[in-house]
Each structure stands twice: as structure tokens, then as C-alpha cells.
Design an enzyme around this catalytic site. Structure first.
Site, PDB file in Angstrom:
ATOM      1  CE  LYS A 240      -4.073  21.027  73.110  1.00  0.00           C
ATOM      2  NZ  LYS A 240      -4.050  21.451  71.513  1.00  0.00           N
TER       3      LYS A 240
ATOM      4  CB  CYS B 105      -0.809  28.413  70.897  1.00  0.00           C
ATOM      5  SG  CYS B 105      -1.596  27.817  72.653  1.00  0.00           S
TER       6      CYS B 105
HETATM    7  N1  EPU Z   1       3.030  23.844  58.341  1.00  0.00           N
HETATM    8  C1  EPU Z   1       2.995  24.538  57.277  1.00  0.00           C
HETATM    9  N2  EPU Z   1       2.023  24.181  56.486  1.00  0.00           N
HETATM   10  C2  EPU Z   1       0.957  23.457  56.979  1.00  0.00           C
HETATM   11  C3  EPU Z   1       0.885  22.752  58.205  1.00  0.00           C
HETATM   12  C4  EPU Z   1       2.141  22.952  58.978  1.00  0.00           C
HETATM   13  O1  EPU Z   1       4.044  25.388  56.906  1.00  0.00           O
HETATM   14  O2  EPU Z   1       0.066  23.513  56.125  1.00  0.00           O
HETATM   15  C5  EPU Z   1       4.315  23.761  59.331  1.00  0.00           C
HETATM   16  C6  EPU Z   1       3.880  24.752  60.803  1.00  0.00           C
HETATM   17  O3  EPU Z   1       3.779  26.083  60.600  1.00  0.00           O
HETATM   18  C7  EPU Z   1       5.039  24.302  61.748  1.00  0.00           C
HETATM   19  C8  EPU Z   1       5.134  22.824  61.334  1.00  0.00           C
HETATM   20  O4  EPU Z   1       4.635  22.629  59.784  1.00  0.00           O
HETATM   21  O5  EPU Z   1       6.058  24.804  61.667  1.00  0.00           O
HETATM   22  C9  EPU Z   1       4.550  21.859  62.211  1.00  0.00           C
HETATM   23  O6  EPU Z   1       3.024  22.036  62.013  1.00  0.00           O
HETATM   24  P1  EPU Z   1       2.063  20.758  62.377  1.00  0.00           P
HETATM   25  O7  EPU Z   1       1.095  20.898  61.417  1.00  0.00           O
HETATM   26  O8  EPU Z   1       2.747  19.483  62.653  1.00  0.00           O
HETATM   27  O9  EPU Z   1       1.243  21.395  63.896  1.00  0.00           O
HETATM   28  P2  EPU Z   1      -0.159  21.334  64.192  1.00  0.00           P
HETATM   29  O10 EPU Z   1      -0.990  20.226  63.459  1.00  0.00           O
HETATM   30  O11 EPU Z   1      -0.704  22.728  63.877  1.00  0.00           O
HETATM   31  C10 EPU Z   1       0.088  19.828  66.324  1.00  0.00           C
HETATM   32  C11 EPU Z   1      -0.325  20.288  67.839  1.00  0.00           C
HETATM   33  C12 EPU Z   1       0.579  21.049  68.375  1.00  0.00           C
HETATM   34  C13 EPU Z   1       1.835  20.587  68.148  1.00  0.00           C
HETATM   35  C14 EPU Z   1       2.461  20.160  66.789  1.00  0.00           C
HETATM   36  C15 EPU Z   1       3.750  19.420  66.598  1.00  0.00           C
HETATM   37  C16 EPU Z   1      -2.629  20.056  67.762  1.00  0.00           C
HETATM   38  C17 EPU Z   1      -3.982  20.545  67.673  1.00  0.00           C
HETATM   39  N3  EPU Z   1      -1.871  20.696  67.727  1.00  0.00           N
HETATM   40  O12 EPU Z   1      -0.129  21.285  65.652  1.00  0.00           O
HETATM   41  O13 EPU Z   1       0.416  21.250  69.913  1.00  0.00           O
HETATM   42  O14 EPU Z   1       2.866  21.248  68.811  1.00  0.00           O
HETATM   43  O15 EPU Z   1       1.375  19.316  66.323  1.00  0.00           O
HETATM   44  O16 EPU Z   1       3.639  18.272  67.332  1.00  0.00           O
HETATM   45  O17 EPU Z   1      -2.825  18.647  67.488  1.00  0.00           O
HETATM   46  C18 EPU Z   1      -0.405  22.255  71.952  1.00  0.00           C
HETATM   47  O18 EPU Z   1      -0.809  21.169  72.021  1.00  0.00           O
HETATM   48  O19 EPU Z   1      -0.129  23.126  72.513  1.00  0.00           O
HETATM   49  C19 EPU Z   1       0.077  22.255  70.516  1.00  0.00           C
HETATM   50  C20 EPU Z   1       0.616  23.632  69.662  1.00  0.00           C
END
Ligand code: EPU
Length: 442
Positions: free
Chosen positions: A23, A118
């Protein structure tokens, strides 16, 4: 009318299933196809709720797509018809913000609704916005929407405060056609990101991934048609692996890739879970001897994924002794343990960093560590899924528990796991989907 799964626990999962495309890779690659007016073919795309939402989002700005066979997608965006993603897509998933770069490249501006996904923490987008500004966009947040504008993005040196997956992807999608070279320092390097890089390279991009978390993107003026096969889902693969071990079963997860799961497999071996690497996937089984407690910290790649945490905590409930999990990626990812406690699990949450090193959430009042005392027999219950990854661990909990459980909120699991009900049924689980009082599928 809401439907739910009914599961009678106590049966070992046996057999084989084929893991679906990831995904968190496929959805980003659908967005990448917006960068060209030529046709892209994506193979191994999971048929899940999040894919549908992403296709709808991209369609709203001009994407035309057709499914070719069950999991292949033909994607083409001859023209961006509007730079505005409708507000109706607010709150559904994390994808809209990734359209900023492609829309700016092809239209000169982008209007994106507030994000969703989520509920596992605050999930801000400050890194994304600061990066876009560094690349030359003017971004304003007004009335729950982001307005971004730029005639031409330009290269920049961007150091991420934390290796964010989404922010790294956003910069890749924005810098790939910017004028000049962009350096992302402290970039995320998850396999799903490398898969995005591979798709972009096939489209004509020039991207280097250095060993020190630096990604270098030399902007190009045009991208072209490409064919790409999405990597398999290492979260789904690990989750079924745990389901096999915890139920005392034996499951071949076809398509599970050792290279993407090294840390998970090491941890599974340390607790004594059985696995065997096969040419066609990985076989997971319970070795027949008791499992040993462990302390784990989640981390960015190549660390232990935060999305492996929920099924592993479930496993900890059946391990003899005290196990510890320190969540360092999200501040609020243990909400799901309430329902597990109702089923009999002994899980205690702590605000302290119960790990080798303090994390970003130290002294910030978040319950982000847990101690699990096992083994505890679980009793069936009527439980409601709070988020996607918690959802799979509830299915595992119900498959282990004594009695018949009702698992509600299944739209969360269906958002992220393809044919999940059928896969559990293929593995001989006693599971069916019910709607009110009548059985829908069995
Ligand atoms: N963060 C910030 N500021 C930002 C971006 C992120 O503070 O501008 C923080 C977040 O709050 C978090 C951390 O950085 O504490 C990591 O966030 P990240 O940006 O890496 O996560 P994401 O891109 O929103 C993706 C996956 C998640 C997965 C994470 C970590 C997708 C759609 N989602 O989220 O997957 O847990 O990377 O690997 O790719 C899931 O699939 O259920 C899911 C939550």
C-alpha cells in the site's frame, strides 16, 4: 449497515497465501504518474480502500485509469484538469499533500485539503511545507486547505529534522522536475521509498541514494512513460508471519522478501519464532518450544518498523515473561491495547522511554512505551478496531482467543489489506463476515 468479522479462536493457521503489493509504495507511485502526460503501467497494485481513495484523488485532477487484470493499473494524465483536490478528500488518507509537487510542475499551483490517515499521533506536515518553500513554492494554509504556487521549483539543500517517509517522498516528487539539484539530508530510506525512486528513474529521473541518508536529485525537464512492478507488502508479510507463530501454525507467505524484513526476522528469531526462507517466500511456524521475552524499539528503516509493532505486541502477550516495546516513531500508537486488555492481555503503558536511548517523545507526556506480561490466555470479546495496523493485531487476538469474537470497524483493515477475510479463510481460520444477524460470506 456496518458489517463485522466473527472469529472463533483456537485454530492454528495453516497453508499458504500470497502477499499483496505494498500500500505504502503503490499509492505514492500512482501520484508519481501525474508527473507525465504519458502512460504508466503499474503492476502488483493492491485492491484495497486506500488504492481506491488515491485513484479518486488523482482522478479529480485529471488522471485517467483502467484496471488491466486484477492488479495491474494503466495510468495516464494527458492534462491536469484542475489544480484543486476537492475538500471531500479531506481526512481520508495521507496522499493529497504528495500532489503539491506534481500539480505545481504541471499547472503552476496546487490546492490541497487537510490531511487524514490513521489516528496515531498528531501527524503534522511542517517538514513537507518547509521543504516545498525551500524548493521555491509559496505555501499558505487557509480554511483547512493548503494553497501552493510557483512558476518553477528550484533545487535546494533540505535537512529533515527526522527521516520522515512522507516528507522524503514529497521532496522526491517535487525536486525530480525542479531546476537544478536537490539534496535531502536525513532522508528516509524505507524500501517503499527506494521503490518510488526506481519508478521515477524508469520515468527519466536522475536520483542518487547515498549511504549516509542523503538523497541527491538532479532535476530533469520532462518525465516519460514507464512500467513498474510495486514491491510486496512487508507489513502484511510480517503480520501473517506472527499470526502463524502465535496460533501454533505453519504458513508460507509467498512473495515475502527477506531483504525487506531483516530486522523483523532477527527479532522473531530472538524470541524463538520459526521461519524458513524459501525461493517463493518465507515459511513461518511455531517451533514447539516456549518463546522468550524481548525488548524492542521501533525506528526508521533499517530499524524495526512502527507498523510491525502491533502484531509483535500481540505475540508478546503469549511469550513467557516480561517484554518491552518502545515506540519512537509515533507518539500515540498504543491506543489499541485497551481492547487487548479487555481480552485478558497484561499490557502496561509508560510515558518514559523504555529503550536503549531516549527518543523525541521523552518528557512529552506521551504513553509511548509498553511492558507486556505473558503468557496470558485471551478471552473472546466484541472489539472495535481503532486504526489500520491495530486491525490486523485484533484479528490475530481473536484467532488466538478462547471463544467467538466480533471484530468491528473492519473498514480500517480493508483500507490497507487486500482480501484479508479470504486470506484468513485460506489459512483455515474460523472467520466469517456478518452484517447484523445474517452471514454474508463464509
Ligand atoms: N512528522 C513531523 N512532521 C512532518 C512529517 C512527519 O513531525 O512534516 C513526524 C510524524 O508526526 C511522525 C514521524 O515524523 O512522528 C514519522 O512520520 P512519517 O512522515 O515518516 O510518516 P508518514 O509518511 O505519515 C508513512 C506510512 C505509515 C508509516 C510511517 C513510518 C504511508 C501512507 N504511511 O507515514 O504507515 O507508519 O510512514 O514508516 O506511507 C500505515 O500504513 O498504517 C501507516 C501508518
Amino acid at each position: 449497515m456496518a458489517s463485522y468479522y466473527e472469529i472463533e479462536g483456537g485454530k492454528p493457521l495453516e497453508g499458504h497465501i500470497r502477499v499483496s503489493g505494498a500500500k505504502n509504495a503503490a499509492t505514492k507511485q500512482i501520484v508519481a504518474s501525474l508527473l507525465t502526460e504519458e502512460e504508466c503501467l503499474l503492476r502488483n497494485v493492491p485492491r484495497i480502500g486506500d488504492t481506491k481513495v488515491t485513484l479518486d484523488i488523482c482522478k479529480s485532477v485529471g488522471l485517467q485509469y483502467t484496471w488491466s487484470g486484477y492488479e495491474d493499473l494503466i495510468l495516464c494524465t494527458p492534462q491536469i484538469t484542475t489544480p484543486e483536490v476537492p475538500v471531500a478528500f479531506s481526512g481520508l488518507n495521507r496522499i493529497p499533500i504528495l500532489l503539491l509537487g506534481p500539480l505545481i510542475h504541471r499547472y503552476g499551483k496546487a490546492v490541497i485539503p487537510m490531511l487524514g490517515g490513521c489516528n496515531i499521533g498528531e501527524r503534522p506536515v511542517d517538514f513537507h511545507i518547509q521543504a516545498l518553500e525551500a524548493l521555491g513554492a509559496k505555501v499558505v494554509f487557509e480554511e483547512d486547505r493548503y494553497f501552493a504556487i510557483a512558476d518553477q521549483l528550484h533545487g535546494a539543500i533540505i535537512e529533515l529534522p527526522f527521516p520522515s517517509v512522507g516528507a522524503t517522498e514529497n521532496i522526491l516528487l517535487s525536486a525530480v522536475m525542479a531546476k537544478g539539484t536537490t539534496f535531502i539530508k536525513n532522508a528516509a530510506t524505507e524500501p517503499e521509498i527506494i521503490d518510488l525512486v526506481m519508478m521515477l528513474q524508469k520515468m527519466g529521473a536522475i536520483i542518487y541514494v547515498d549511504v549516509d541518508r542523503t538523497i541527491v536529485i538532479e532535476g530533469v525537464s520532462k518525465l516519460y512513460a514507464a512500467k513498474h512492478t510495486v514491491i510486496n507488502d512487508r507489513i502484511e508479510a510480517a503480520s501473517f508471519g506472527i499470526a502463524a507463530v502465535i496460533t501454533g501454525g505453519n504458513v508460507i507467505v509467498e512473495g515475502a522478501k527477506q531483504a525487506h524484513m531483516l530486522t523483523f526476522l532477527n527479532r522473531l528469531r530472538q524470541v524463538g519464532g520459526g521461519f524458513e526462507i524459501l525461493d517463493r517466500g518465507i515459511r513461518f511456524y511455531h517451533p514447539g518450544t516456549s518463546l522468550k521475552p524481548i525488548a524492542i524499539e521501533t525506528d526508521v528503516h533499517p530499524g524495526f518498523m512502527t507498523d510491525w509493532q502491533q502484531p509483535f505486541v500481540m505475540l508478546m502477550t503469549q511469550i513467557d515473561g516480561l517484554s518491552v516495546l518502545h515506540e519512537t516513531v509515533y507518539e500515540n500508537r498504543f491506543g489499541y491495547t485497551d481492547e487487548l486488555r479487555r481480552m485478558g492481555a497484561e499490557i502496561q503503558l509508560y510515558k518514559q522511554c523504555l529503550g536503549e536511548r531516549p527518543c523525541r517523545f521523552r518528557n512529552r507526556d506521551y504513553e509511548h512505551s509498553c511492558v507486556v506480561k505473558g503468557p496470558t490466555p485471551l478471552q473472546a470479546a466484541d472489539i472495535t478496531i481503532p486504526d489500520l495496523r491495530a486491525g490486523f493485531s485484533y484479528l490475530i487476538a481473536a484467532a488466538v482467543a478462547k471463544g467467538v469474537s466480533q471484530v468491528r470497524g473492519i473498514q480500517y483493515v480493508e483500507r490497507g489489506y487486500s482480501n484479508i477475510l479470504e486470506k484468513f479463510q485460506e489459512l483455515n481460520a474460523n472467520i466469517c463476515q456478518r452484517q447484523d444477524d445474517s452471514v454474508k460470506i463464509n
